[in-house]
Design a protein around this motif. Structure first.
Motif, short mmCIF file in Angstrom:
data_model
loop_
_atom_site.label_atom_id
_atom_site.label_comp_id
_atom_site.label_asym_id
_atom_site.label_seq_id
_atom_site.Cartn_x
_atom_site.Cartn_y
_atom_site.Cartn_z
N MET A 27 26.49 57.79 33.62
CA MET A 27 28.12 57.74 34.63
C MET A 27 29.48 58.04 33.37
O MET A 27 30.05 59.07 32.77
CB MET A 27 28.23 56.85 34.65
CG MET A 27 27.63 55.68 36.24
SD MET A 27 28.15 54.32 37.16
CE MET A 27 30.15 54.73 36.60
N LEU B 123 30.82 61.39 33.49
CA LEU B 123 32.77 61.55 33.20
C LEU B 123 33.09 62.39 32.91
O LEU B 123 34.56 63.03 33.41
CB LEU B 123 33.07 60.25 34.08
CG LEU B 123 32.79 59.41 35.28
CD1 LEU B 123 33.54 57.75 34.96
CD2 LEU B 123 33.86 60.49 36.31
N VAL C 18 31.47 58.52 45.48
CA VAL C 18 31.53 58.18 44.91
C VAL C 18 30.08 56.69 45.34
O VAL C 18 29.03 56.85 44.44
CB VAL C 18 32.64 56.89 44.04
CG1 VAL C 18 31.96 56.05 43.06
CG2 VAL C 18 33.31 57.56 44.50
N MET D 146 29.59 62.73 39.73
CA MET D 146 30.95 62.37 38.66
C MET D 146 31.48 63.15 37.74
O MET D 146 32.20 62.55 37.44
CB MET D 146 30.05 61.84 37.28
CG MET D 146 29.20 60.70 37.45
SD MET D 146 29.66 59.00 37.88
CE MET D 146 30.34 58.97 39.95
#
Length: 310
Positions: free
Chosen positions: A11, A15, A111, A198
């Protein structure tokens, strides 16, 4: 737990990729909108349909019913209680409406569903799709009415994700399963869900004006409700239910994690469309997204440990 750390690491990496691609102007506002449409109108629906090919079991069918019931009770109680409490405050009318929607309605599709797929694979995705389906029922009735003062249209109910969720339930229940080549093709598209979501989240974080972001106390109150209080209450409810009813641990975790997500971006879209405190709404949703980076990994680790999942 090692797999959980791997998910958190993945993640963070993706990100950061979205963050730096936007800073380097590889992704601009128009590009982010295109990626959003691609995720919500194609990739995520394919991922949901792929989850329907999971082997049928009575336990899973009961889990679907449990998630639908649990999420329905959550939305009903939280909306009623918050409406009674917030309407007595001295907030501006628009801020009252936004406070309720951003506190109650999380980012379950954009999400939540990718994260649940990363945690539990197809079963997690199917259960999160059910939660998201209940979200759609409440958001596109009371939520839209609250922000706009009007009744929502039929097209708002029948969005691509909702239709894919309904189709997935039907395909899961019927004994027929698609040929391997078809399943593989659908999986190829659906597997883009997590990295694409992400990247978009990282891109969104890069656009936040930090100076204005942390200036409104009401936004902090929303984040506390959305990221701490509501998931804590859901966790207590799941612990009590576990004592009296036999439920799959993944079902309990799904209800908790899907209740621990940041405020939903649909609130921003509708608040802007109907000029219902749009700046307060955008600021609050962005702040919850920032805090989620810290609160969600903790919540995932705690509830997976508590319910012995994985």
């Amino acid at each position: 737990m090692n797999e959980l750390y791997i998910i958190f690491f993945e993640m963070a990496i993706v990100l950061l990729l979205g963050f730096f691609l936007t800073k380097k102007k590889v992704i601009d506002d128009r590009g982010r909108m295109v990626l959003n449409d691609l995720l919500l109108k194609a990739v995520l629906p394919f991922s949901i349909l792929s989850s329907s090919q999971y082997q049928y079991s009575a336990d899973m069918l009961r889990s679907i019913g449990a998630v639908a019931l649990g999420s329905g009770i959550y939305y009903l109680l939280s909306l009623v209680v918050l409406r009674l409490v917030i309407w007595k405050t001295k907030f501006a009318d628009g801020e009252k409406r936004v406070f309720i929607t951003t506190s109650v309605f999380a980012n379950t599709g954009f999400v939540g569903m990718p994260i649940m797929y990363s945690l539990f694979g197809d079963p997690g995705l199917l259960l999160s799709a059910i939660y998201n389906l209940v979200y759609n029922v409440f958001f596109y009735t009371y939520g839209v009415h609250l922000l706009s003062g009007r009744k929502p249209s039929l097209n708002e109910y029948l969005n691509t994700v909702s239709l894919a969720s309904i189709a997935a339930i039907i395909l899961f229940v019927v004994p027929w399963r698609a040929p391997a080549a078809v399943v593989h093709a659908v999986d190829l598209v659906g597997n883009m869900t997590f990295p694409l979501s992400m990247i978009i989240m990282g891109s969104t974080l890069s656009t936040i004006d930090v100076k204005k972001l942390f200036a409104d106390g009401k936004s902090y109150a929303v984040c506390f409700l959305r990221l701490v209080l509501f998931p804590a209450l859901m966790t207590l409810a799941m612990i009590m239910i576990k004592k009296f009813v036999v439920v799959l641990p993944s079902t309990l975790v799904t209800l908790i994690i899907m209740t621990a997500l940041p405020s939903g971006t649909m609130s921003v879209i509708y608040s802007e469309r109907y000029d219902c405190a749009p700046k307060f709404c955008a600021r609050t949703v962005a702040l919850s997204l920032v805090f989620m980076v810290f609160t969600l990994p903790v919540m995932i680790a705690l509830c997976i440990t508590a319910f012995n999942v994985g």
